[in-house]
Write a protein that holds these residues in place. Structure first.
Motif, PDB file in Angstrom:
ATOM      1  N   UNK A 198       9.871  17.224  -1.632  1.00 18.63           N
ATOM      2  CA  UNK A 198       8.351  16.958  -0.926  1.00 18.63           C
ATOM      3  C   UNK A 198       7.460  16.429  -1.814  1.00 18.63           C
ATOM      4  N   UNK A 199       7.339  16.862  -2.964  1.00 18.97           N
ATOM      5  CA  UNK A 199       6.745  16.461  -4.179  1.00 18.97           C
ATOM      6  C   UNK A 199       6.812  14.880  -4.654  1.00 18.97           C
ATOM      7  N   UNK A 200       8.077  14.497  -4.358  1.00 16.97           N
ATOM      8  CA  UNK A 200       8.439  13.133  -4.542  1.00 16.97           C
ATOM      9  C   UNK A 200       7.815  12.048  -3.614  1.00 16.97           C
ATOM     10  N   UNK A 201       8.035  12.559  -2.284  1.00 19.10           N
ATOM     11  CA  UNK A 201       7.511  12.004  -1.083  1.00 19.10           C
ATOM     12  C   UNK A 201       5.820  11.882  -1.003  1.00 19.10           C
ATOM     13  N   UNK A 202       5.319  12.944  -1.415  1.00 20.93           N
ATOM     14  CA  UNK A 202       3.932  13.080  -1.528  1.00 20.93           C
ATOM     15  C   UNK A 202       3.318  12.126  -2.882  1.00 20.93           C
ATOM     16  N   UNK A 203       3.896  12.234  -3.903  1.00 23.80           N
ATOM     17  CA  UNK A 203       3.409  11.339  -5.108  1.00 23.80           C
ATOM     18  C   UNK A 203       3.779   9.830  -4.496  1.00 23.80           C
ATOM     19  N   UNK A 204       4.769   9.403  -3.959  1.00 24.32           N
ATOM     20  CA  UNK A 204       5.117   8.153  -3.553  1.00 24.32           C
ATOM     21  C   UNK A 204       3.785   7.627  -2.527  1.00 24.32           C
ATOM     22  N   UNK A 205       3.820   8.390  -1.419  1.00 26.90           N
ATOM     23  CA  UNK A 205       2.804   7.846  -0.486  1.00 26.90           C
ATOM     24  C   UNK A 205       1.361   8.082  -0.843  1.00 26.90           C
ATOM     25  N   UNK A 206       1.031   9.068  -1.977  1.00 23.16           N
ATOM     26  CA  UNK A 206      -0.380   9.040  -2.067  1.00 23.16           C
ATOM     27  C   UNK A 206      -0.829   8.088  -3.223  1.00 23.16           C
ATOM     28  N   UNK A 207       0.307   7.560  -3.956  1.00 22.99           N
ATOM     29  CA  UNK A 207       0.147   6.359  -4.801  1.00 22.99           C
ATOM     30  C   UNK A 207      -0.334   4.958  -3.858  1.00 22.99           C
ATOM     31  N   UNK A 208       0.214   5.072  -2.794  1.00 18.49           N
ATOM     32  CA  UNK A 208      -0.114   3.837  -2.139  1.00 18.49           C
ATOM     33  C   UNK A 208      -1.327   4.213  -1.188  1.00 18.49           C
ATOM     34  N   UNK A 209      -1.954   5.006  -1.441  1.00 24.00           N
ATOM     35  CA  UNK A 209      -3.559   5.295  -0.662  1.00 24.00           C
ATOM     36  C   UNK A 209      -3.392   6.161   0.476  1.00 24.00           C
ATOM     37  N   UNK A 210      -2.214   6.689   1.030  1.00 20.54           N
ATOM     38  CA  UNK A 210      -2.394   7.708   2.063  1.00 20.54           C
ATOM     39  C   UNK A 210      -2.789   9.154   1.640  1.00 20.54           C
ATOM     40  N   UNK A 211      -3.534   9.702   2.657  1.00 19.74           N
ATOM     41  CA  UNK A 211      -3.898  11.090   2.583  1.00 19.74           C
ATOM     42  C   UNK A 211      -2.555  11.888   3.126  1.00 19.74           C
ATOM     43  N   UNK A 212      -2.010  12.832   2.351  1.00 16.19           N
ATOM     44  CA  UNK A 212      -0.908  13.400   2.402  1.00 16.19           C
ATOM     45  C   UNK A 212      -0.891  14.964   2.618  1.00 16.19           C
ATOM     46  N   UNK A 213      -0.667  15.277   3.818  1.00 16.47           N
ATOM     47  CA  UNK A 213      -0.395  16.906   3.914  1.00 16.47           C
ATOM     48  C   UNK A 213       1.272  17.167   3.850  1.00 16.47           C
ATOM     49  N   UNK A 214       1.334  18.559   3.355  1.00 19.72           N
ATOM     50  CA  UNK A 214       2.994  18.793   3.169  1.00 19.72           C
ATOM     51  C   UNK A 214       3.054  20.211   3.852  1.00 19.72           C
ATOM     52  N   UNK A 215       4.422  20.501   4.249  1.00 19.92           N
ATOM     53  CA  UNK A 215       4.748  21.799   4.892  1.00 19.92           C
ATOM     54  C   UNK A 215       6.259  21.819   4.397  1.00 19.92           C
ATOM     55  N   UNK A 216       6.467  23.113   4.221  1.00 19.31           N
ATOM     56  CA  UNK A 216       8.073  23.567   3.601  1.00 19.31           C
ATOM     57  C   UNK A 216       8.923  23.941   4.775  1.00 19.31           C
ATOM     58  N   UNK A 217       8.380  23.935   6.083  1.00 16.97           N
ATOM     59  CA  UNK A 217       9.370  24.286   6.951  1.00 16.97           C
ATOM     60  C   UNK A 217       8.309  23.852   8.425  1.00 16.97           C
ATOM     61  N   UNK A 218       9.407  23.833   9.360  1.00 22.95           N
ATOM     62  CA  UNK A 218       8.848  23.289  10.772  1.00 22.95           C
ATOM     63  C   UNK A 218       7.513  24.230  11.227  1.00 22.95           C
TER      64      UNK A 218
END
Length: 172
Positions: A18-38
């Protein structure tokens, strides 16, 4: 750079992923929300929907949900199927380390996924997929707006025709 208004919801029960995906997409300018479960992701989406319903509130639903296939209490396909049923405009992307063709077929047929991404992912492929999904969301959103606008214009035209018809009948 990404559309600065684009929001992506990431759902994965592995905090490192989750952190790796968030870091990657944030770096490209997206606003990112995260959740650890459905379940947490559904609660977040419902909250965003309620916030959006408040007049003058700039909060809005994410344009794209990127979900892992293997989640603890509900698989990603079931989760994305629920997202599709409640928020069909949100683009759904399944990310998986297991290229199970049955799961992918189910994801396409039941959840209507936009695409799927393999783990481990290539950052540029991930970015291209997310950008393309945002563009698809924008096209769907614009189509919905135009249909509403066209429906409004049709109602006005029908009223004008009915008024004109009544005038013509009175004049005869």
């Amino acid at each position: 750079m990404a559309d600065p208004t684009a929001t992506i919801l990431l759902v994965d029960d592995e905090p490192g992923v989750l952190q790796a995906l968030q870091r990657t997409l944030s770096r490209f300018g997206f606003s990112v929300l995260t959740a650890e479960s459905a379940e947490a992701a559904m609660a977040l989406l419902v909250h965003q929907e309620q916030e959006q319903a408040q007049v003058g509130n700039p909060a809005r639903l994410p344009q794209v949900v990127l979900s892992d296939h293997r989640l603890q209490h509900m698989d990603g396909v079931s989760f994305l199927t629920q997202v599709r049923a409640r928020w069909p405009a949100i683009q759904r992307v399944l990310i998986t380390g297991f290229a199970d063709l049955d799961a992918i077929e189910r994801a396409v047929n039941e959840a209507g996924i936009y695409r799927f991404v393999n783990k481990p992912w290539d950052n540029m492929n991930l970015l291209g997929t997310v950008r393309s999904a945002v563009e698809q969301w924008q096209a769907v959103d614009e189509n919905q707006r135009l249909v509403q606008q066209l429906t409004g214009h049709n109602l006005l035209l029908e009223e004008a025709v009915a008024d004109r018809t009544r005038e013509l009948l009175r004049s005869h």
